[in-house]
Structure formats: C-alpha cells, structure tokens
Write a protein that holds these residues in place. Structure first.
Motif, PDB file in Angstrom:
ATOM      1  N   LYS A   1     -16.992  -3.133  40.133  1.00  0.00           N
ATOM      2  CA  LYS A   1     -17.457  -1.895  40.264  1.00  0.00           C
ATOM      3  C   LYS A   1     -18.312  -0.931  40.609  1.00  0.00           C
ATOM      4  CE  LYS A   1     -19.171  -2.388  36.059  1.00  0.00           C
ATOM      5  NZ  LYS A   1     -19.247  -3.713  35.907  1.00  0.00           N
ATOM      6  N   SER A   2     -19.543  -1.596  41.428  1.00  0.00           N
ATOM      7  CA  SER A   2     -19.652  -0.737  42.175  1.00  0.00           C
ATOM      8  C   SER A   2     -19.445  -1.073  43.874  1.00  0.00           C
ATOM      9  CB  SER A   2     -21.463  -1.047  42.442  1.00  0.00           C
ATOM     10  OG  SER A   2     -22.402  -1.496  40.940  1.00  0.00           O
ATOM     11  N   THR A   3     -19.037  -2.704  44.187  1.00  0.00           N
ATOM     12  CA  THR A   3     -17.938  -2.595  44.995  1.00  0.00           C
ATOM     13  C   THR A   3     -17.447  -0.957  44.876  1.00  0.00           C
ATOM     14  OG1 THR A   3     -18.537  -4.761  45.238  1.00  0.00           O
ATOM     15  CG2 THR A   3     -16.922  -4.320  46.647  1.00  0.00           C
TER      16      THR A   3
ATOM     17  N   PHE B   1     -20.369   8.029  40.156  1.00  0.00           N
ATOM     18  CA  PHE B   1     -21.834   7.746  39.663  1.00  0.00           C
ATOM     19  C   PHE B   1     -21.564   6.341  39.363  1.00  0.00           C
ATOM     20  CE2 PHE B   1     -23.024  11.937  37.797  1.00  0.00           C
ATOM     21  CZ  PHE B   1     -21.608  12.899  37.778  1.00  0.00           C
ATOM     22  N   ASP B   2     -22.797   5.314  39.329  1.00  0.00           N
ATOM     23  CA  ASP B   2     -22.696   4.045  39.542  1.00  0.00           C
ATOM     24  C   ASP B   2     -23.620   3.797  38.587  1.00  0.00           C
ATOM     25  OD1 ASP B   2     -22.492   1.859  39.832  1.00  0.00           O
ATOM     26  OD2 ASP B   2     -23.382   1.267  41.697  1.00  0.00           O
ATOM     27  N   GLU B   3     -23.283   3.186  37.355  1.00  0.00           N
ATOM     28  CA  GLU B   3     -24.097   3.310  36.205  1.00  0.00           C
ATOM     29  C   GLU B   3     -25.032   4.699  36.067  1.00  0.00           C
ATOM     30  OE1 GLU B   3     -24.240  -0.671  34.788  1.00  0.00           O
ATOM     31  OE2 GLU B   3     -23.148  -1.279  35.850  1.00  0.00           O
ATOM     32  N   PRO B   4     -24.900   5.231  36.265  1.00  0.00           N
ATOM     33  CA  PRO B   4     -25.779   6.373  36.221  1.00  0.00           C
ATOM     34  C   PRO B   4     -27.294   6.543  35.149  1.00  0.00           C
ATOM     35  CG  PRO B   4     -23.734   7.525  35.519  1.00  0.00           C
ATOM     36  CD  PRO B   4     -23.964   6.322  35.526  1.00  0.00           C
TER      37      PRO B   4
HETATM   38 MG   LIG Z   1     -22.670  -2.592  39.471  1.00  0.00          MG
END
Ligand SMILES: [Mg+2]
Ligand SMILES: Nc1ncnc2c1ncn2[C@@H]1O[C@H](COP(=O)(O)OP(=O)(O)OP(=O)(O)O)[C@@H](O)[C@H]1O
Lengths: 260, 271
Positions: free
Chosen positions: B61-63, B191-194
């Motif tokens: 997901k972050s990638t 938004f990455d797991e904000p």
């Molecule tokens: Mg991540």
C-alpha cells in the motif's frame, strides 16, 4: 629563581604576544572556515549515490587523516615551491601555507562530522520535502543543512579549539603565532615560567571566548517557541521546568532520559 | 470485478459518471530485489472521489502511494493525472524517466501525508506550511504567511502557528502536515495511514479534518485501517493484497457483501 610577576606581566601585555595571539586566532578561524567548506563538499561526495564521488571523497578522508599535520605543513611550505615555480613568489607567505595545510587536513575531519550530521536527520523529512516539490538542492539547503548544523555544532566547536592549538605547528614554517612567540621569549631570557604562563593565560582566554561564542550559537538552534507567560510564573513553578529559572527551553532527549 | 476497468466510468459514484478519471494507475509494477511488491495494479480515481485502500501489512500500500507521489519510479506501468502521463517524457515513441528536477515540478500537483507526519523539525508550524509556497511556488513571504495562516486556521491550528513540531501533539502534527500539503493546492491528496501513529484519542481530530476535506470535493486516496472512516467517507473501497487489488466496491457493498473470500477473511480481522 622564583616567579617574577613583572616579567610575566610585561610578556602578557607585550605587543609580540598580542600579535601572536591574533595570528593564531586568525589562522585558526580562516582554516576552520575553509575546512568546513571543503569538508561539506567531501561529505556530499561521501554520501553520494554515485560511485565516483564516493571513491574520491573516501580517498581524501583516508589520506589526510593518515598523515601527520606537521608533515603536510612542511610539504606545502617547502616542497610546494620546489615543485611549483609559481609558489616561489612573495605572495606565498607562511600564513597562506599554514592556511592551506591546516584547512586541507581539517577538512577530512569536518567531512566526517558533516556526513554524520547529515545522516542523523531522519529520511522522512527529505521525502516530505521532495513530495512538496522541492528540488534536491532545496531539500539540502532548506531542510537538511539547517538541521545538520545543530548536530555538527558541538563537535565543530571541539575541532576549532583543537585548531587554535594546532596553529602552533606552524612554527615549523616560521610563522610567529602565540606559542612560537613564547618560545622566542624563553630562548632569550630562560624565564620559562613567566613566558609559558603568559601564553597559557592567552590560550585560556581565547578558548573561553570560543566556548561563549559556541553556546551563543547553540542557543539560536533550540527550535522551541518562546512562551512569554512562563517568565512570569512563580519560582516554584519554573523550578519544575529544566534549565535555569525563567528559561523557556524545553528539555532535550538526554535531559529527559537522565532527569537532569 | 477484480480490478477497476479504466474505460468504465466509476459506476458506483453516479455524481462523477460523465467525467474522465482524474487519476489513473495502469498495470503498475514494482520490485525490490527479488520481491515483487506490485504485480500490475490498475485503478482510477474520479475528480472529487475518495478512495480508501485497505490491506494487510506488507501488501504494497505504501509503495503504490510512493509511486503515485513520484517519490519512486515504477518498473512498468503508467500513472496518468488529469490526462497527463507522469514521471516520464515521451518523445518519438521513446519513453524516458524524468530527472529529479522535472519530477519535482510534477510533484506539486500531488499532496502526500505520511504515517509519521515528517514535519520539518527546525521550523514552526507556520513555516512548515510556508516552505513549499516560498520555495516551490515562489510566492512572496508575506503572501505565503497569509496563505499558510489561513490553511492552519482551516485545520484548527491557528493558535499553534508559532509552535515547533516537538511542541505539538501527534494529532496536531498530522494536521500541520495536511495543511502543508494542502496549501500547495494539489489536484489529489494521498494519505498513507495518517492515523496509525496516533494515540487513539487523537485519531478523531485528524479524521475530522480529512472528512471535511472530502466534503469540500478534494480528490483523495487514503490508505487506512479505519473501517468506520472508510465506510462513512469513501466513495469506493479497495482491498489490496500481495501487490494486487483483490476487490473494490462502494463501501456498503464492500463491507456488507464482499464478493471475495480474501476480503471476508481480511474484514474478520479488522472488525
Ligand atoms: Mg505502509
Ligand atoms: N525500499 C524498499 N526496499 C526493499 N523492500 C521494500 C522497500 N519498501 C518496501 N519494501 C517491501 O515491499 C513490501 C511492501 O511494502 P509496503 O511498505 O508498500 O507495504 P504496506 O502495505 O504499506 O505495509 P504496512 O501496512 O506495514 O505499511 C514489503 O514486503 C516491504 O518489505
């Protein structure tokens, strides 16, 4: 032969000592500034993505940390003119030779300090800056360098103090800095104690001034907001906050950990 | 439906049915060494749409957000924002990756908010928000100050403008980070797991700001574990697993009638 206060005082207040001290400080400051500039470039080479600048910078640090500073000074002052006719002119003074020798050696140490300082800043901030659209140069100038300065300040203060004392090595290239001045006085009069203690007093004063300067600069890198109301808290309240009463500093990690 | 079909307008969100997608990700691949992290990801985000990405840890997901924010280059695939292919220049049929300087310019259209806030520690909240304006948008300092202040007011932090990151709570730091991205006027916010790094009692204030933003019509891609937020705010929810989108649907469909076994198992864990 007991300590003669008059000889000591005369030496301390003599023009020769003052000149020697000014020369020492001047040479040290100029060398340190140059070393920071060269060291910064070398540090960037050390952390570069590319192999070539990494190799060149690594070689630089290895070479100038390996050889004695005294040897570098002798090479610059004596071997330099032998190899390069341009250096046989009058403008190539002992001061200039000292400046070159001391700064290229010190740059190797500064490069390591600056490299460590740049690497100490968490990667996330650079990533966030890139995400905003800052160019690599802007990330360096606006995000990494200001924070690296804070980390590099204490070790650089160390280096500068050492540098002031290292200038005495320049006596071998006939530069009359502070310690050489004392040595000359001794060789004429054999009043060791008076002349050496006078030099000692100078070093103490100079280093104290440098330390004051350093703490003044460090205070500007605290990155806490000044909350004016805290100054008006009763003493019993401000004692709970670390630092002197009335100080607005927030505790740093070490203060927190050690509860000092 | 296993992946979004690029030709098909997002049927689940009727109000955007007649527009081209604002953001389209096509057949995105990424590997780190031997591990293939993204195995051909496709999806689209319409203008004003909020897409929530769910998925287990390490699923990529972050990638995918980092690739969309142009912080890293994909091995293959395309990212198209507002009809323009990002990260590459195409001349005479030859595709070449852009240099960092040119990527920097394209990044200004994409706002990114990180799990760990990543505020600039040497700048107070106001100057954190101002930096992009003065350095990237070349706005004058006084105008930047005004706009940054207005943005901090919008996230409810006008009173904290002079505070440094170390003097702010996690929730406040994340709201500054949102303001910092928003002030650049991006076309899409990622938004990455904000809220994952926040204490439970601070999660709400950040989600409230994001919900307000969604209400104002901002296009958003949100990687999150906040199921209730995804259900209430997202127009579409996608499950991401092992570098692929497994299922995507409107929140009610996704949470109440998941089509895939993998989705059902994942939802059992997070519920
Ligand atoms: Mg991540
Ligand atoms: N820079 C990198 N180098 C090598 N491997 C990486 C790198 N970044 C990510 N990975 C690997 O890629 C995979 C996906 O990582 P990613 O961070 O995208 O997952 P994620 O879905 O965001 O997980 P999480 O929920 O834990 O944040 C992981 O296996 C991770 O170890």
């Amino acid at each position: 032969m007991e300590f003669d206060g008059t000889i000591f005082w005369d030496a301390l207040t003599s023009q020769e000592y003052l000149d020697g001290a000014v020369l020492s400080i001047g040479l040290a400051a100029a060398s340190q500034v140059l070393a920071v500039i060269i060291g910064f470039v070398v540090a960037l080479g050390r952390i570069s993505k590319h192999r070539a600048p990494r190799a060149v910078a690594g070689l630089y640090v290895w070479f100038f940390r390996a050889i004695p500073t005294l040897l570098v000074l002798l090479l610059v002052w004596n071997a330099g003119p032998q190899l390069f006719p341009a250096l046989r002119e009058d403008w190539f003074s002992p001061f200039l030779a000292g400046l070159i020798g001391l700064s290229i050696v010190e740059a190797a140490y500064m490069a390591e300090i600056i490299r460590a300082a740049l690497l100490s800043i968490d990667d996330g901030q650079a990533v966030a800056a890139r995400a905003l659209g800052l160019t690599p140069l802007q990330v360096l100038r606006k995000v990494l360098v200001p924070q690296a300065i804070k980390v590099a300040l204490p070790p650089t203060g160390n280096e500068f103090i050492a540098m002031i004392k290292y200038t005495s090595l320049a006596s071998v290239i006939s530069l009359r800095e502070l310690l050489t001045t004392a040595q000359v006085g001794v060789s004429v009069t054999f009043r060791y104690a008076e002349y050496y203690v006078a030099a000692l007093v100078y070093y103490l004063v100079i280093v104290s001034l440098v330390m004051l300067l350093q703490s003044w600069i460090e205070r500007r890198y605290r990155w806490t907001s000044t909350v004016p109301t805290r100054r008006f808290l009763p003493p019993s309240w401000s004692r709970r906050s670390p630092g002197a009463p009335g100080s607005t500093g927030t505790p740093n990690a070490a203060q927190e950990a050690l509860k000092v | 439906m296993s992946t979004a079909n690029a030709e098909q307008p997002a049927a689940t969100t009727g109000r955007h049915a007649h527009q081209l997608p604002l953001l389209r990700v096509q057949d995105l691949h990424k590997r780190y060494g031997a591990t293939e992290v993204l195995k051909g990801v496709d999806f689209t985000v319409d203008r004003g749409e909020v897409k929530a990405l769910l998925g287990p840890s390490g699923s990529g997901k972050s990638t995918i957000l980092r690739l969309m924010a142009l912080l890293e280059a994909p091995d293959a695939g395309e990212i198209i924002l507002d009809g323009k292919r990002l990260g590459v220049s195409v001349s005479g049929g030859r595709v070449s990756h852009l240099r960092e300087r040119d990527l920097a310019r394209q990044r200004t259209d994409i706002g990114m908010v990180f799990q760990r806030f990543n505020l600039f520690n040497h700048l107070d909240a106001l100057h954190n928000v101002m930096l992009g304006l003065t350095q990237v948008r070349k706005v004058s300092r006084s105008e930047a100050r005004d706009r940054a202040h207005a943005m901090l007011t919008r996230v409810g932090l006008a009173q904290r403008a002079g505070h440094f990151p170390s003097e702010l709570s996690g929730g406040q730091q994340q709201r500054v980070a949102i303001a910092r991205a928003l002030v650049m006027d991006p076309k899409v916010m990622l938004f990455d797991e904000p809220t994952s790094a926040l204490d439970p009692e601070l999660v709400g204030e950040v989600l409230a700001v994001m919900e307000q933003l969604a209400g104002e019509g901002m296009t958003m891609v949100v990687v999150t574990h906040e199921v209730r937020f995804a259900r209430r705010v997202a127009d579409e929810v996608a499950l991401f697993d092992s570098g692929q989108i497994v299922e995507q649907a409107a929140p009610d469909e996704f949470f109440d009638r998941p089509q895939h076994e993998r989705t059902r198992r994942f939802l059992e864990h997070v519920h």
